[in-house]
Design a protein around this motif. Structure first.
Motif, short mmCIF file in Angstrom:
data_model
loop_
_atom_site.label_atom_id
_atom_site.label_comp_id
_atom_site.label_asym_id
_atom_site.label_seq_id
_atom_site.Cartn_x
_atom_site.Cartn_y
_atom_site.Cartn_z
N PHE A 22 0.83 -1.20 0.00
CA PHE A 22 0.00 0.00 0.00
C PHE A 22 0.87 1.25 0.00
O PHE A 22 2.01 1.24 0.48
N ASN A 46 0.92 5.01 1.35
CA ASN A 46 0.37 6.09 2.17
C ASN A 46 1.53 7.01 2.55
O ASN A 46 2.61 6.94 1.96
N TYR A 96 -3.99 -0.39 -1.93
CA TYR A 96 -4.57 0.85 -1.40
C TYR A 96 -3.64 2.01 -1.71
O TYR A 96 -2.42 1.86 -1.70
N ILE A 97 -4.20 3.16 -2.00
CA ILE A 97 -3.36 4.36 -2.21
C ILE A 97 -4.04 5.56 -1.55
O ILE A 97 -5.23 5.80 -1.76
N ALA A 98 -3.29 6.26 -0.74
CA ALA A 98 -3.82 7.46 -0.08
C ALA A 98 -3.34 8.69 -0.86
O ALA A 98 -2.60 8.57 -1.84
N ARG A 132 -5.69 2.51 9.50
CA ARG A 132 -6.57 2.11 8.41
C ARG A 132 -7.26 0.77 8.70
O ARG A 132 -8.46 0.63 8.52
N LEU A 137 -9.84 5.16 4.44
CA LEU A 137 -9.01 6.12 3.72
C LEU A 137 -9.17 7.52 4.32
O LEU A 137 -8.20 8.24 4.55
N GLU A 172 -6.27 9.75 6.04
CA GLU A 172 -5.96 11.12 5.61
C GLU A 172 -6.01 12.10 6.78
O GLU A 172 -5.17 12.99 6.90
#
Lengths: 121, 153
Positions: free
Chosen positions: A22, A24, A55-57, B26, B48, B52
């Motif tokens: 992932f 982040n 997953y990518i933030a 998360r 998510l 953030e």
């Protein structure tokens, strides 16, 4: 367990990046480094194969945004392939589909750049 | 199961202000959202948003300092799923960040504000308040039929 690895390979002048894990704020530097390495080697046709990306933030999206201008200015592009539902969803939320071309498969993404040595579309 | 109609947090976590814990934030958020009845895709999105929010705390309130704490409070209020992030860092006003303009991201290489944009797109409500020298970011998602799984999950 590694949170992110990014392997790369060259196929006919197109750089393929394989982020696995992932992206982040913790792991983004590795991904950013892979993008910058391609740019520093003047390899501006880049495909990010997202099949291993869970997953990518925003940090990861920011890394792409930070690199895209230089890539396109040099006649290249950053294209994405094999996004899973989660990643596709994040792209949809942000409207990134208007900024990046995405492809169902790696082969299609590579082919989109045209024949080897050819100019980017 | 969280009591309905009460404000008692269902879970409170205190984490060091290090990005290495964002993955845990998360995972826990996703699990708590699923327990609250959200489907997996919605729970993914909620995780998510909280990632953030936590990233904002680390980068802006604590400015990268790793010796502080971030408190997360998860609360299932019945119709609402609420997550609060509490920090003791500098007061920041995320609303001061200009609205996201995707075209400008390309032409001006602006990459800030994406996280805030995502949070607001995903959540029904994102609020910030300063209380007793603490910053509190509250994220709320309303439950609706489409988002809920079968009762008891």
């Amino acid at each position: 367990m590694s949170e992110l690895t990014v392997e790369s390979r060259d196929v006919g002048g197109v750089v393929l990046l394989y982020p696995k894990g992932f992206i982040n704020a913790h792991t983004v530097r590795l991904f950013e480094g892979a993008l910058q390495k391609a740019i520093s080697l003047k390899q501006f046709k880049i495909v990010v194969n997202c099949s291993g990306l869970s997953y990518i933030a925003s940090a990861g999206l920011g890394a792409m945004m930070g690199a895209i201008e230089e890539i396109r200015h040099n006649g290249g592009d950053l294209r994405l392939a094999s996004l899973n539902e989660t990643v596709q969803n994040i792209f949809d939320i942000l409207g990134f589909n208007h900024l990046y071309r995405t492809y169902a498969s790696e082969a299609e993404a590579i082919a989109s750049f045209g024949p080897a040595q050819g100019a980017g579309a | 199961m969280a009591p309905r109609g009460r404000n008692k947090p269902a879970l409170v976590l205190s984490l060091p202000s290090e990005t290495r814990y964002l993955g845990l934030v998360r995972e826990v958020t996703k699990k708590m959202a699923e327990v609250a009845g959200f489907s997996e895709p919605v729970a993914e999105r909620l995780s998510l948003a909280v990632d953030e929010a936590a990233t904002n705390v680390l980068e802006h309130a604590y400015k990268g300092a790793t010796d502080r704490e971030v408190e997360l409070r998860f609360e299932d209020r019945g119709p609402d799923f609420r997550v609060e992030l509490v920090d003791t860092g500098q007061m920041v006003d995320p609303r001061a960040v200009p609205q996201v303009d995707l075209d400008k991201f390309v032409t001006e290489r602006r990459t800030g504000g994406l996280g805030m944009h995502l949070m607001e797109k995903i959540m029904d409500s994102v609020t910030f308040r300063r209380s007793a020298r603490r910053n509190v970011c509250a994220l709320v998602k309303h439950k609706d039929k489409a988002d809920e799984e079968s009762p008891g999950r």
